[in-house]
Motif scaffolding. Structure first.
Motif, PDB file in Angstrom:
ATOM      1  N   ASP A  99      -0.845  -2.280   9.701  1.00  0.00           N
ATOM      2  CA  ASP A  99      -1.462  -2.709   8.453  1.00  0.00           C
ATOM      3  C   ASP A  99      -2.424  -1.647   7.920  1.00  0.00           C
ATOM      4  O   ASP A  99      -3.642  -1.830   7.907  1.00  0.00           O
ATOM      5  CB  ASP A  99      -2.211  -4.030   8.693  1.00  0.00           C
ATOM      6  CG  ASP A  99      -2.690  -4.657   7.387  1.00  0.00           C
ATOM      7  OD1 ASP A  99      -2.078  -4.372   6.338  1.00  0.00           O
ATOM      8  OD2 ASP A  99      -3.674  -5.414   7.426  1.00  0.00           O
ATOM      9  N   PRO A 100      -1.888  -0.510   7.457  1.00  0.00           N
ATOM     10  CA  PRO A 100      -2.771   0.561   6.988  1.00  0.00           C
ATOM     11  C   PRO A 100      -3.317   0.311   5.588  1.00  0.00           C
ATOM     12  O   PRO A 100      -2.717  -0.403   4.784  1.00  0.00           O
ATOM     13  CB  PRO A 100      -1.858   1.785   6.986  1.00  0.00           C
ATOM     14  CG  PRO A 100      -0.498   1.225   6.722  1.00  0.00           C
ATOM     15  CD  PRO A 100      -0.471  -0.108   7.416  1.00  0.00           C
ATOM     16  N   VAL A 101      -4.461   0.907   5.315  1.00  0.00           N
ATOM     17  CA  VAL A 101      -4.999   1.001   3.959  1.00  0.00           C
ATOM     18  C   VAL A 101      -4.859   2.466   3.554  1.00  0.00           C
ATOM     19  O   VAL A 101      -5.304   3.356   4.269  1.00  0.00           O
ATOM     20  CB  VAL A 101      -6.482   0.584   3.921  1.00  0.00           C
ATOM     21  CG1 VAL A 101      -7.069   0.842   2.534  1.00  0.00           C
ATOM     22  CG2 VAL A 101      -6.640  -0.881   4.311  1.00  0.00           C
ATOM     23  N   THR A 102      -4.217   2.714   2.435  1.00  0.00           N
ATOM     24  CA  THR A 102      -3.969   4.090   2.000  1.00  0.00           C
ATOM     25  C   THR A 102      -4.892   4.429   0.846  1.00  0.00           C
ATOM     26  O   THR A 102      -4.928   3.717  -0.164  1.00  0.00           O
ATOM     27  CB  THR A 102      -2.506   4.276   1.560  1.00  0.00           C
ATOM     28  OG1 THR A 102      -1.651   3.855   2.620  1.00  0.00           O
ATOM     29  CG2 THR A 102      -2.227   5.734   1.231  1.00  0.00           C
ATOM     30  N   ILE A 103      -5.656   5.506   1.016  1.00  0.00           N
ATOM     31  CA  ILE A 103      -6.617   5.925  -0.002  1.00  0.00           C
ATOM     32  C   ILE A 103      -6.355   7.378  -0.359  1.00  0.00           C
ATOM     33  O   ILE A 103      -6.117   8.214   0.517  1.00  0.00           O
ATOM     34  CB  ILE A 103      -8.076   5.747   0.490  1.00  0.00           C
ATOM     35  CG1 ILE A 103      -8.328   4.286   0.875  1.00  0.00           C
ATOM     36  CG2 ILE A 103      -9.065   6.184  -0.574  1.00  0.00           C
ATOM     37  CD1 ILE A 103      -9.738   4.008   1.348  1.00  0.00           C
ATOM     38  N   ALA A 104      -6.374   7.659  -1.644  1.00  0.00           N
ATOM     39  CA  ALA A 104      -6.209   9.030  -2.117  1.00  0.00           C
ATOM     40  C   ALA A 104      -7.564   9.717  -2.178  1.00  0.00           C
ATOM     41  O   ALA A 104      -8.602   9.070  -2.367  1.00  0.00           O
ATOM     42  CB  ALA A 104      -5.540   9.038  -3.481  1.00  0.00           C
ATOM     43  N   GLU A 105      -7.542  11.025  -2.010  1.00  0.00           N
ATOM     44  CA  GLU A 105      -8.752  11.833  -2.025  1.00  0.00           C
ATOM     45  C   GLU A 105      -9.639  11.479  -3.218  1.00  0.00           C
ATOM     46  O   GLU A 105      -9.164  11.280  -4.332  1.00  0.00           O
ATOM     47  CB  GLU A 105      -8.337  13.308  -2.085  1.00  0.00           C
ATOM     48  CG  GLU A 105      -9.452  14.283  -1.862  1.00  0.00           C
ATOM     49  CD  GLU A 105      -8.944  15.709  -1.744  1.00  0.00           C
ATOM     50  OE1 GLU A 105      -9.709  16.629  -2.060  1.00  0.00           O
ATOM     51  OE2 GLU A 105      -7.774  15.908  -1.331  1.00  0.00           O
ATOM     52  N   ASN A 106     -10.929  11.390  -2.955  1.00  0.00           N
ATOM     53  CA  ASN A 106     -11.969  10.987  -3.905  1.00  0.00           C
ATOM     54  C   ASN A 106     -12.046   9.489  -4.106  1.00  0.00           C
ATOM     55  O   ASN A 106     -12.649   9.014  -5.062  1.00  0.00           O
ATOM     56  CB  ASN A 106     -11.831  11.711  -5.247  1.00  0.00           C
ATOM     57  CG  ASN A 106     -12.049  13.208  -5.096  1.00  0.00           C
ATOM     58  OD1 ASN A 106     -12.874  13.640  -4.281  1.00  0.00           O
ATOM     59  ND2 ASN A 106     -11.305  14.000  -5.848  1.00  0.00           N
TER      60      ASN A 106
END
Length: 540
Positions: A99-106
């Motif tokens: 169950d990952p949370v994916t976040i983009a840079e910034n």
């Protein structure tokens, strides 16, 4: 006249070496037939298996997973000795990695509707490369077939296949709306960053620092056991200790680093020893100046050590290994993968399984405070759900750089990186993109993310390993893995005590299970059985 027992010396007390010794000792009648000794250059057994502790939690510095439980000898042993249950928590015990949370840079959390199509497509590409067509539609298979047809036969890498696949994916998705609310990120740049997460995870799976060096054709030969992949509750060392437990006291000699192996490739001479004459054909020289004679030596050192050993000035083998063996050693790939453990400062809330989507290194929009060696790190997460100990994996030149940095530099670099991904690092704690809820990520204090301590593996700089595990590089093939397993001398007309002077075991000698602990396990049994059959004993 007293008839001497054949002496078998096993170099290396890792999985392969200990399984070989175990097999020789437990075969009926073998204790009366052989003299067996395991010599280990380090001060512990286990090799690239090393269960340790960090901030009160049990961790694995090396091998971590049982790769499929169906038919795995490691899983069978773990069941028999009750190592799959523990009152103490352990690494990856609770399935939170699903169950990952994916976040983009910034600090832009990505909606699953963006992440999942790219993830699904990547997984289909890898399934096709591995020859797993179950779950792929005819359209998928035709689509991927077209990609492979465009590449020269025998020269396709996994990296180029994946990138050709991504280009074809974009070609099939023309006319999509651009995304809004992600700052300078475009749909294409986000999809590429998500794709790179999976590429970088694949690097750690294979140890290929650059997937452009990973051979495509060999992927379909690699075999996985069916069933789930699990970790060992009581630690991987519980398996090692069980395997070693049958060996008599004194049969494993620690701190005995072999400096040179003298063998007889063409003729069997009477050899001089300190005590006069010794008819054994192999002479081992140790770093402390001592020697040992053997009838047979099972070499279980890593491929990295063998790569060093075939250099002209290494002096590891005298005479040097034959060309067919040196060429296989040289062609095969051997990479470095390191694990980094960090303790989260107690005034921070827990962090979920965080996948990080980075801008390309050359992008004008990248955060220049993030160190280059962090930019191919796919994720950071607790080792289990409620742990304050976090883990991340590094591969290739980034893993080498990690080894060279002191703890303060590592903590600073990771803190700067992760803080730039968390929502509270911008807009006073409020993400300008409202996709989802990241309360569990945010710091209760609103300050920059802090770590108090770190621990990292250093497999590349350890002279007993010089890296982590093997892979089939472009220009190599599964045949080189078979060549790795061939004993020396290759052809002989000598007497019965001269063949099988040098045998080879270890994960890099198994054609279908290289890079794994069970591959090393199988190789140890294979070489022990080779000797048992040579002496007409019953093999396992």
């Amino acid at each position: 006249m007293v008839v001497k027992k054949p002496r078998i010396v096993i170099i290396g007390a890792g999985m392969a070496g200990l399984v070989a010794a175990n097999t020789l000792y437990t075969s009926p009648g073998s204790t009366e037939s052989f003299e067996v000794c395991v010599v280990e250059g380090g001060n512990r057994i286990g090799g690239r298996i090393n269960t340790s502790e960090f901030c009160g939690d049990r961790i694995e510095m090396g091998a971590t997973w049982i790769h499929g439980i169906g038919g795995s000898p490691i899983h069978k042993i773990a069941q028999e000795i009750n190592s799959l249950e523990s009152e103490q928590p352990w690494e990856c015990m609770d399935g939170f990695l699903d169950d990952p949370v994916t976040i983009a840079e910034n600090g832009y959390e990505l909606n699953p509707s963006i992440v999942e199509p790219v993830t699904s497509f990547f997984n289909k590409l890898m399934d096709f490369a591995k020859g797993v067509e179950e779950g792929l539609s005819k359209e998928d298979i035709d689509f991927f077939d077209n990609i492979t047809r465009e590449s020269p036969l025998g020269k396709l890498s996994v990296g180029s296949f994946l990138r050709k696949g991504l280009d074809a994916y974009w070609g099939s998705k023309k006319g999509q709306e651009e995304l809004k609310g992600y700052g300078n990120w475009t749909r294409k740049s986000l999809e590429e960053a998500i794709f790179a997460i999976h590429e970088n995870t694949q690097r750690t799976y294979t140890s290929a620092g650059d997937l452009q060096t990973l051979d495509y054709n060999a992927e379909s030969e690699y075999r996985m056991f069916p069933g789930e992949e699990i970790t060992i509750a009581k630690g991987y060392m519980s398996i090692i200790n069980f395997i070693a437990s049958v060996l008599p006291s004194g049969s494993i000699q620690l701190g005995r680093k072999v400096a040179k192996i003298e063998w007889q490739p063409e003729s069997h001479h009477e050899l001089e020893s300190e005590n006069g004459h010794d008819s054994r054909p192999v002479k081992l020289h140790f770093s402390d100046g001592s020697i040992m004679w053997a009838d047979h030596v099972i070499v279980t050192v890593s491929l990295g050590v063998l790569k060093f050993g075939i250099q002209e000035n290494s002096g590891m083998f005298e005479p040097q290994l034959p060309n067919f063996k040196k060429e296989a050693i040289s062609r095969l790939g051997y990479g470095v993968v390191n694990k980094l453990f960090l303790q989260l400062s107690p005034n921070h809330d827990r962090i979920p399984y965080l996948q990080m989507a980075f801008h390309r290194p050359e992008s004008e929009f990248r955060n220049q405070k993030i160190p280059w060696w962090m930019r191919k790190t796919a994720f950071l997460c607790p080792i289990y759900g409620n742990s304050s100990v976090l883990i991340s994996w590094f591969c290739g030149k980034e893993a080498l750089e990690l080894e060279s940095r002191d703890d303060e530099e590592v903590i600073s670099g990771v803190s700067t990186t992760i803080s730039s991904f968390l929502p509270y690092s911008q807009n006073n704690g409020k993400n300008s993109n409202s996709h989802g809820n990241l309360d569990s990520v945010e710091s209760s204090s609103g300050r920059e993310l802090k770590f108090t301590k770190c621990l990292k593996s250093k497999w590349a700089n350890d002279p007993l390993f010089l890296g982590s595990y093997s892979y089939v590089a472009v220009g190599s093939s599964g045949e080189d893995l078979d060549t790795m397993a061939m004993p020396l001398p290759k052809h002989t007309n000598f007497g019965s005590n001269s063949p099988l002077q040098i045998l080879f075991a270890g994960e890099a000698t198994h054609r279908t299970h290289y890079s794994t602990t069970h591959g090393a396990y199988f190789s140890g049994i294979r070489e022990a059985n080779r000797l048992l059959q040579h002496y007409n004993c019953n093999g396992v």
